[in-house]
Each structure stands twice: as C-alpha cells, then as structure tokens.
Design an enzyme around this catalytic site. Structure first.
Site, PDB file in Angstrom:
ATOM      1  N   ARG A  75       9.165  -5.132   1.422  1.00 35.99           N
ATOM      2  CA  ARG A  75       9.994  -3.982   1.791  1.00 35.99           C
ATOM      3  C   ARG A  75      11.357  -4.023   1.112  1.00 35.99           C
ATOM      4  NH1 ARG A  75       9.034  -4.210   8.180  1.00 35.99           N
ATOM      5  NH2 ARG A  75       8.880  -6.426   7.690  1.00 35.99           N
ATOM      6  N   GLY A 134       7.947 -12.346   4.229  1.00 34.38           N
ATOM      7  CA  GLY A 134       8.376 -11.934   5.560  1.00 34.38           C
ATOM      8  C   GLY A 134       9.881 -11.909   5.715  1.00 34.38           C
ATOM      9  N   ASP A 135      10.405 -10.707   6.006  1.00 34.58           N
ATOM     10  CA  ASP A 135      11.833 -10.522   6.277  1.00 34.58           C
ATOM     11  C   ASP A 135      12.716 -10.821   5.073  1.00 34.58           C
ATOM     12  OD1 ASP A 135      11.169  -9.730   8.813  1.00 34.58           O
ATOM     13  OD2 ASP A 135      11.568 -11.671   9.734  1.00 34.58           O
ATOM     14  N   ALA A 167       0.833  -1.198   0.000  1.00 31.44           N
ATOM     15  CA  ALA A 167       0.000   0.000   0.000  1.00 31.44           C
ATOM     16  C   ALA A 167       0.868   1.248   0.000  1.00 31.44           C
ATOM     17  CB  ALA A 167      -0.909  -0.012   1.220  1.00 31.44           C
ATOM     18  N   GLN A 169      -5.011  -6.589  -6.316  1.00 34.75           N
ATOM     19  CA  GLN A 169      -5.331  -7.121  -4.990  1.00 34.75           C
ATOM     20  C   GLN A 169      -6.556  -6.447  -4.401  1.00 34.75           C
ATOM     21  OE1 GLN A 169      -3.219  -6.474  -1.105  1.00 34.75           O
ATOM     22  NE2 GLN A 169      -2.501  -8.547  -1.507  1.00 34.75           N
ATOM     23  N   LYS A 203      -3.704 -13.867  -0.270  1.00 35.21           N
ATOM     24  CA  LYS A 203      -2.631 -13.418   0.611  1.00 35.21           C
ATOM     25  C   LYS A 203      -3.090 -13.619   2.056  1.00 35.21           C
ATOM     26  CE  LYS A 203       0.973 -11.188   2.296  1.00 35.21           C
ATOM     27  NZ  LYS A 203       0.988  -9.763   2.502  1.00 35.21           N
ATOM     28  N   CYS A 208      -4.145  -8.017   5.969  1.00 38.92           N
ATOM     29  CA  CYS A 208      -3.797  -6.677   6.457  1.00 38.92           C
ATOM     30  C   CYS A 208      -4.134  -6.519   7.949  1.00 38.92           C
ATOM     31  CB  CYS A 208      -4.542  -5.625   5.641  1.00 38.92           C
ATOM     32  SG  CYS A 208      -4.162  -3.960   6.173  1.00 38.92           S
TER      33      CYS A 208
HETATM   34  C1  FMN Z   1       4.107  -0.088   3.824  1.00 37.66           C
HETATM   35  C2  FMN Z   1       3.557  -1.455   3.630  1.00 37.66           C
HETATM   36  C3  FMN Z   1       2.404  -1.625   2.878  1.00 37.66           C
HETATM   37  C4  FMN Z   1       1.888  -2.906   2.674  1.00 37.66           C
HETATM   38  N1  FMN Z   1       0.798  -3.057   1.890  1.00 37.66           N
HETATM   39  C5  FMN Z   1       0.356  -4.298   1.572  1.00 37.66           C
HETATM   40  C6  FMN Z   1      -0.718  -4.480   0.649  1.00 37.66           C
HETATM   41  O1  FMN Z   1      -1.303  -3.515   0.144  1.00 37.66           O
HETATM   42  N2  FMN Z   1      -1.070  -5.748   0.349  1.00 37.66           N
HETATM   43  C7  FMN Z   1      -0.438  -6.849   0.892  1.00 37.66           C
HETATM   44  O2  FMN Z   1      -0.770  -7.996   0.585  1.00 37.66           O
HETATM   45  N3  FMN Z   1       0.566  -6.693   1.780  1.00 37.66           N
HETATM   46  C8  FMN Z   1       0.988  -5.460   2.105  1.00 37.66           C
HETATM   47  N4  FMN Z   1       2.033  -5.310   2.954  1.00 37.66           N
HETATM   48  C9  FMN Z   1       2.702  -6.511   3.490  1.00 37.66           C
HETATM   49  C10 FMN Z   1       3.847  -6.951   2.557  1.00 37.66           C
HETATM   50  O3  FMN Z   1       3.405  -7.287   1.276  1.00 37.66           O
HETATM   51  C11 FMN Z   1       4.613  -8.148   3.152  1.00 37.66           C
HETATM   52  O4  FMN Z   1       3.765  -9.265   3.241  1.00 37.66           O
HETATM   53  C12 FMN Z   1       5.189  -7.816   4.514  1.00 37.66           C
HETATM   54  O5  FMN Z   1       5.802  -6.554   4.507  1.00 37.66           O
HETATM   55  C13 FMN Z   1       6.214  -8.877   4.952  1.00 37.66           C
HETATM   56  O6  FMN Z   1       7.293  -8.924   4.069  1.00 37.66           O
HETATM   57  P1  FMN Z   1       8.699  -8.170   4.399  1.00 37.66           P
HETATM   58  O7  FMN Z   1       8.965  -8.406   5.872  1.00 37.66           O
HETATM   59  O8  FMN Z   1       9.674  -8.886   3.500  1.00 37.66           O
HETATM   60  O9  FMN Z   1       8.506  -6.741   4.077  1.00 37.66           O
HETATM   61  C14 FMN Z   1       2.531  -4.045   3.233  1.00 37.66           C
HETATM   62  C15 FMN Z   1       3.675  -3.861   4.003  1.00 37.66           C
HETATM   63  C16 FMN Z   1       4.194  -2.588   4.206  1.00 37.66           C
HETATM   64  C17 FMN Z   1       5.430  -2.448   5.033  1.00 37.66           C
END
Ligand code: FMN
Length: 376
Positions: A255, A231-232, A44, A96, A165, A126
């Site tokens: 991220r 995740g991570d 997002a 999505q 998701k 979410c």
């Molecule tokens: C700023 C931000 C916005 C996110 N928006 C969404 C989203 O719109 N849809 C979704 O499925 N996940 C969303 N996520 C979750 C990420 O897709 C992901 O599953 C989560 O950050 C874990 O992965 P990471 O630790 O590698 O970042 C968001 C995460 C962050 C940090």
C-alpha cells in the site's frame, strides 16, 4: 487528447538512486540483486505494467504482478491479456499465480514464463472470502498437504526464480503455526528463491498490526533463507525500520507504493543517511502522466481514466491541497476530466507534502472476482 510522457529517460536519471544500502546484506532473488532491498508488491487492481514501470523509473528494482488466477490464464479469459502485459522496461518481474490445483498451476506458470515473466510467485496468502472458499490463496495455509503438492509440481516446471507469498498463518492456533512451518520448510527444501511473509494472519485480513516480531524470529531461525517482509510499510521510514528491526532481506512494499512510487528512492536515500524531500508538484505531475500514458495500451483511454481515479486519490496525499485534489479525482469519468484535474492542480510547481498514513479502509475495499479483476 494526447497525453505525452515528457522525456521519461530524464525522469529516470533524475529520480533513480543507485540504492546501495551501506553495510547491508545483498538481497538476491535468483540471479537478480535488489538495490535497494525492496520490491513492488503484488497488488490486485494496481500492480500492473503501468504501476510497475512508474515505480522502476523511481528506483524500484523488482516487481510482482497482481495475483492472476490459473484458470483465467488457462481459459484465455478476460483477465488474461491485461494481467500479462509487459514491456521492455518491466523487468525483472514475477508473475503471481493463485489457484488450488497443482497441475493447473503448473500449466499456468508455463503460460506466464512464455509471456516473458522472469519468475513465478505462488500466492498462499489472499484472505478474500471467495478465494478462500475455492481453496486458493490463504486457504492453502490450512491445507499443507495440498500446498506441498502444488509447490512440488510447480517447481518441476519453473527453472528460474520461484518465490512464495505467505501470511504468518491461518490464525493464531498452534496447528496454524505447524502448517506454516511445514510449508516454509518445504519451500526451503525445494530451493525457492525467496519467501515473502505478510505479518498478519489470514483471519486478520487487513485489521490490526502486522507482527514484525514474527518476521524477526523467522529470520533468526532461518538466517540463510531469503526472506521478504510485508505488512504496515506505508513510508520509506517504515521500510527502513522493518528492514533494520526484523533483519529481513528485502521489503515487500504494497500500500505504501500506491500513489507514492518515490518510496523506493526515498528508502535508498534514507538508508544512506541522505533523506530526500517529498516529490515536488512537477514531479508528481510527471508520474501521473506516465502512469496514465502507460495504462492506455492496456485498458484504452476511457477505462484508464476511470481506473486512474483510485490511483489519483492516492497520489493526492502528496499534494498540498489534498482534500480538493482528491475530490476532483473522484469525479473523473473521461480522459478530458483527468486532464483538467492535472491542469488545475499540477500545472504550477511547488513543494509536495510527506506521504500520509493510509491504514484505514483497506480491509473491505477489494474483492477478487473470478476473472482476476478487482471490484471496489
Ligand atoms: C488492494 C490490495 C490488493 C492486494 N493484492 C495482492 C495480490 O494480488 N497479491 C499479493 O500477494 N498480495 C496482495 N495484497 C497484499 C499486499 O501485497 C501486502 O502483503 C499487504 O497489503 C500488507 O502490506 P502493507 O500493510 O504494507 O500494505 C493486496 C493488498 C491490498 C491492500
């Protein structure tokens, strides 16, 4: 000021790797085969057409839009036009959806398919309070009856790839585990094309570690179900570690892709035992320019410059003068400010730095508004 993307095609051929991972399983989402086995996650406030195209030009084979609220799509509201912008280069792409009512979600799915999305991804993950309070997103992991009703209804209207998701559960309780299993198994029964699982619980939000052992056990239990791990994953090394350790079919890069669209080609290269150096300053400049240029038709120049602040800050992690560049991006108010940061810090070439670790400060930084936009 006119910002031109210099020869984007050349950028494609220089940066994109074939992405085959020797000996790896094919990662398929419906008809789409993902090389490397990774995707641009839904994010997002970030994963719009501009971010997705910049990533694709650097090896990303598949992308997901940010979560779009069904009601916004149905009402034709403010978030609608921006969320559904696509271009020819932006495929395959899943739209999505987030919502709480089966019929509304089914109608919103049709809107996204009509707008040109190749598939639909349902967000039951979410953790944002407002979203949960309206019985959407991660809330659905606590209400399997409603989750199943939504999945069945949306399945009826989506002939192409339908994906899901999830997080690993609402919390660590046994009941949460049972609800997760019901939802997961129904997705399998309904022939969802893939299921993405974030290894944190909804209650965890973004704190603590993502549980890769959960993903590994899930994959062992359902070896034939296309599973995407989330995740991570902050670097290409993380992506490869997750892929190898958990056995997931594909890595959902979230991220780790913000400000580092090279992560996709780096993942492919690393898996082929040919690690790449970090992007040089001129490559970073090209990506920043492309991102800016692609965002203008969506948001207009003024809003684009303000929006690019948070994106520039993440790109700064790859710059040798990170702290200074970051400070200057924070101050950007206009296209002219944006341009002057690029001229000051990205004009001369030189080696870039390895991407740092961006784990802190994310849990409270985003909040989904009802119109689908993100407040920071
Ligand atoms: C700023 C931000 C916005 C996110 N928006 C969404 C989203 O719109 N849809 C979704 O499925 N996940 C969303 N996520 C979750 C990420 O897709 C992901 O599953 C989560 O950050 C874990 O992965 P990471 O630790 O590698 O970042 C968001 C995460 C962050 C940090």
């Amino acid at each position: 000021m006119i910002v031109d993307v210099q020869n984007p095609q050349e950028t494609v051929s220089r940066h994109t790797s074939a992405g085959e991972i020797a000996g790896s399983r094919a990662c398929k989402i419906g008809p789409f085969c993902l090389h490397p086995p990774a995707m641009q996650a839904g994010l997002a406030g970030y994963s719009d057409m501009a971010m997705r195209v910049v990533a694709r030009r650097r090896g990303c084979p598949y992308a997901v839009s940010e979560a779009l609220l069904d009601r916004v799509l149905l009402a034709g509201g403010r978030g609608r036009e921006k969320g559904v912008v696509l271009c020819d280069e932006d495929h395959p792409v899943a739209g999505q959806l987030m919502g709480g009512e089966a019929d509304e979600l089914a109608r919103a799915a049709q809107i996204l398919l009509d707008a040109g999305f190749d598939g639909i991804d349902l967000n039951f993950a979410c953790p944002v309070r407002k979203v949960m309070g309206r019985c959407r997103g991660g809330y659905l992991l606590s209400d399997p009856e409603q989750a199943l009703a939504i999945m069945r209804r949306v399945r009826e209207v989506v002939p192409g790839p339908l994906t899901l998701k999830l997080r690993r559960g609402l919390d660590d309780s046994q009941q949460a585990g049972e609800s997760f299993a019901m939802i997961f198994e129904e997705a399998v029964r309904l022939k969802f094309a893939a299921i993405a699982v974030h290894g944190r619980s909804v209650r965890q939000k973004y704190t603590g570690r993502a549980d890769w052992d959960f993903l590994r056990r899930l994959k062992r239990r359902y070896p034939d179900v296309p599973l995407l791990g989330s995740g991570d994953v902050f670097t290409a090394q993380d992506a490869l570690r997750m892929y190898r350790y958990t056995g997931v079919d594909g890595v959902w890069i979230a991220r780790g892709a913000i400000g580092n669209p090279w992560i996709f080609r780096e993942f492919a290269a690393l898996a082929a035992n040919r690690p790449l150096p970090p992007p040089r300053i001129q490559e970073q400049r090209a990506a920043l320019l492309e991102h800016f240029h692609l965002a203008i038709p969506i948001y207009g120049p003024e809003q684009t410059s303000r929006r690019m602040r948070k994106i520039g800050i993440q790109y700064a992690r790859l710059h040798p003068n990170e702290a200074e560049v970051r400070r200057e991006f924070i101050g950007v108010q206009s296209p002219a400010d944006w341009w002057s940061v690029l001229q000051r810090h990205y004009r001369a070439d030189g080696p870039g730095r390895e991407a740092g670790h961006v784990s802190a400060g994310w849990n409270s930084c985003h909040d989904l508004e009802d119109d689908g936009e993100v407040r920071e």
